[in-house]
Design a protein around this motif. Structure first.
Motif, PDB file in Angstrom:
ATOM      1  N   UNK A  70      35.303  57.960 129.546  1.00  0.00           N
ATOM      2  CA  UNK A  70      36.369  58.381 128.644  1.00  0.00           C
ATOM      3  C   UNK A  70      37.705  57.778 129.059  1.00  0.00           C
ATOM      4  N   UNK A  71      38.562  57.605 128.070  1.00  0.00           N
ATOM      5  CA  UNK A  71      39.920  57.132 128.292  1.00  0.00           C
ATOM      6  C   UNK A  71      40.833  58.354 128.317  1.00  0.00           C
ATOM      7  N   UNK A  72      41.432  58.697 129.476  1.00  0.00           N
ATOM      8  CA  UNK A  72      42.243  59.913 129.540  1.00  0.00           C
ATOM      9  C   UNK A  72      43.477  59.883 128.646  1.00  0.00           C
ATOM     10  N   UNK A 100      31.344  66.213 123.543  1.00  0.00           N
ATOM     11  CA  UNK A 100      32.466  66.178 124.496  1.00  0.00           C
ATOM     12  C   UNK A 100      32.378  64.946 125.394  1.00  0.00           C
ATOM     13  N   UNK A 101      33.530  64.410 125.744  1.00  0.00           N
ATOM     14  CA  UNK A 101      33.581  63.254 126.652  1.00  0.00           C
ATOM     15  C   UNK A 101      33.733  63.669 128.108  1.00  0.00           C
ATOM     16  N   UNK A 102      34.264  64.863 128.327  1.00  0.00           N
ATOM     17  CA  UNK A 102      34.397  65.412 129.669  1.00  0.00           C
ATOM     18  C   UNK A 102      34.300  66.929 129.562  1.00  0.00           C
ATOM     19  N   UNK A 126      26.385  63.819 126.219  1.00  0.00           N
ATOM     20  CA  UNK A 126      26.036  62.401 126.165  1.00  0.00           C
ATOM     21  C   UNK A 126      25.884  61.829 127.568  1.00  0.00           C
ATOM     22  N   UNK A 127      25.221  60.693 127.655  1.00  0.00           N
ATOM     23  CA  UNK A 127      24.929  60.089 128.948  1.00  0.00           C
ATOM     24  C   UNK A 127      26.187  59.684 129.706  1.00  0.00           C
ATOM     25  N   UNK A 128      27.270  59.395 128.957  1.00  0.00           N
ATOM     26  CA  UNK A 128      28.500  58.952 129.619  1.00  0.00           C
ATOM     27  C   UNK A 128      29.536  60.070 129.744  1.00  0.00           C
ATOM     28  N   UNK A 129      29.142  61.299 129.459  1.00  0.00           N
ATOM     29  CA  UNK A 129      30.075  62.434 129.583  1.00  0.00           C
ATOM     30  C   UNK A 129      30.281  62.762 131.055  1.00  0.00           C
TER      31      UNK A 129
END
Length: 502
Positions: A2-4, A88-90, A114-117
């Motif tokens: 994710x991009x904060x 959700x991304x985080x 998701x796998x990249x969360x």
């Protein structure tokens, strides 16, 4: 990853207690889309309402516009189940401090997000590696430890677990900054940074009281007036509660294989086990009535018969200058009857008398290490003449408050400040964080007036080392053994925060 800084950042928070609600508040205030979930739906709703009420108060106080608050409120919704975190991304976990419960939650989240969360824990003391151990993708798990109350406390610890990917840690640092906190990166170590560094202030205060040197009220007054701490160690323990600070202290002590520098006292354990937890039970180190503590006086009674003559023992320029302003005659030779004034480092009156042969009944020691403009600490040997002691109290008390304690190696402030500084040096020695980050974390996380290495620099590396070295030798207790970081900088006359360039 994710991009904060993304405008459409999507955050999930599990746990709607004080921490979860505080994290939600700073996140939506930063324009982050937040889903807040708690197994207790009613508790989640109450937390949401409390967050909104605090935001509305900002409008009333002129700290935010109605439009800003409306936009923030629109960013928060309550989740009905963990399944709502699928996009959700985080996700930040802020639930009970129980390892198995946290592990179960992280395993469940792995099957939903998701796998990249990125999955982050707000744990204050549990190892991130232990939480991540049961997960399939440990590299996306790290710690993001906020401090209570989150909207007020500006620090966030970013905990780098054993398997945390560098890009995950960097993204969480960015998230902390976006949420208006100051991020400090720390490896996965017992107590992390603040909960480790904060042990010395309270445990040495407890040791002072358990030894019968001073009362909690005296210790608190000395640390407030002498060095500008917002709260003394006993006020602080009563505020956080023995149900919080004793278990953390015990955990940190055990996790560092019972390092005596981290040892607490039976007094601390007794308060915890008896349910005298502090403000929350109206009884801790102090008794509380209507939310206010009943604090005994820390001040010695000052009379009207001040000492007219003083003999200075082992006087340096500091002691001579201080004594010269008291208005008493300073004798070049001992007349056999006047008070003998000394300002030792790491020693007590008993040791001064033993090694020098001076009369312990007339010996009075004062602590000139802290600021003495408002309060000064005074002590005598067990057999000091009460009239001599009172005459010096009357003299010192003409311009300031006086706290009279029992004979103590290192008084009170010397002991506590040196232990705080030494623990900060040890944290730098074992590489928990750079010295400047250690100082920042302790000032922001615990409201210290100076960080631990700044305290050492302010007092002087050599003086702090001398205090600890003498206390270790005289007590035989490795609790006071100086950190190698401190020892080397004192020996080479280097700044406390000096780091070799690599």
């Amino acid at each position: 990853m994710f991009d904060p800084a993304a405008a459409d950042l999507r955050l999930g928070i599990v746990g709607a207690g004080a921490m979860g609600g505080g994290i939600a508040q700073v996140a939506i205030s930063a324009g982050v889309d937040v889903i807040l979930f708690d197994q207790n739906a009613e508790a989640a709703a109450k937390t949401r309402d409390a967050v909104f009420a605090r935001l509305d108060k900002r409008v009333t106080n002129g700290k935010a516009s109605p439009e800003e608050v409306a936009a923030a409120k629109a960013c928060l919704r309550l989740g009905e189940s963990l399944q709502d975190f699928a996009d959700r991304q985080v996700v930040i976990e802020a639930i009970i401090e129980d390892l198995e419960i946290k592990r179960g939650l992280f395993r469940e989240l792995e099957g939903i997000v998701a796998a990249d969360c990125v999955l982050a824990s707000n744990t204050s003391s549990l190892p991130i590696g232990a939480i991540a151990r049961v997960c399939e993708r440990r590299e996306r798990i790290a710690g993001l430890h906020f401090f209570n109350p989150v909207p007020v406390m500006r620090l966030v610890e970013v905990i780098r677990g054993p398997d945390s990917a560098p890009k995950v840690v960097e993204a969480l640092r960015g998230l902390g900054s976006r949420l208006g906190r100051t991020p400090v990166e720390v490896p996965d170590s017992p107590g992390f940074l603040v909960n480790l560094g904060g042990r010395a202030y309270t445990t040495e205060g407890l040791a002072v009281v358990q030894e019968g040197v001073a009362t909690p009220a005296q210790v608190d007054a000395i640390m407030r007036d002498g060095f500008g701490f917002r709260m003394g160690p006993f006020e602080l323990m009563d505020l956080t509660g023995m149900d919080v600070n004793f278990p953390v202290t015990r955990l940190v002590h055990e996790s560092f294989f019972h390092d005596p520098r981290l040892r607490s006292t039976t007094l601390h354990r007794s308060l915890f086990e008896s349910g005298r937890l502090g403000r929350k039970t109206n009884h801790g180190h102090y008794v509380y009535r209507d939310g206010k503590p009943e604090v005994p006086s820390a001040d010695a009674a000052v009379g009207d018969k001040p000492a007219r003559k003083l003999v200075l023992f082992e006087a340096d320029e500091h002691l001579r200058a201080f004594a010269g302003e008291l208005g008493a005659d300073l004798l070049e030779e001992d007349d056999g009857s006047s008070p003998i004034l000394a300002a030792p480092l790491g020693e007590d009156c008993t040791e001064l008398a033993r090694r020098s042969g001076i009369d312990p009944t007339r010996l009075i020691a004062i602590d000139l290490l802290p600021d003495v403009s408002a309060r000064i600490t005074l002590m005598g040997a067990p057999n000091v003449d009460p009239e001599v002691r009172q005459a010096v109290i009357d003299l010192l008390g003409q311009k300031r408050k006086v706290t009279a304690i029992a004979d103590s190696l290192g008084f009170v402030a010397q002991r506590i400040l040196s232990m705080v500084g030494n623990l900060g040096c040890e944290m730098a020695q074992i590489g928990l964080a750079p010295p400047e980050d250690i100082d920042t974390a302790m000032k922001l996380g615990l409201n210290y007036p100076k960080g631990p290495l700044e305290i050492v620099e302010h007092l002087g590396c050599r003086q702090v080392f001398t205090i600890l070295e003498r206390m270790q030798a005289l007590t035989g207790d490795d609790r006071y053994r100086p950190s190698l970081w401190l020892r080397r900088r004192a020996a080479l006359n280097l700044p406390a925060g000096y780091r070799p360039s690599v």
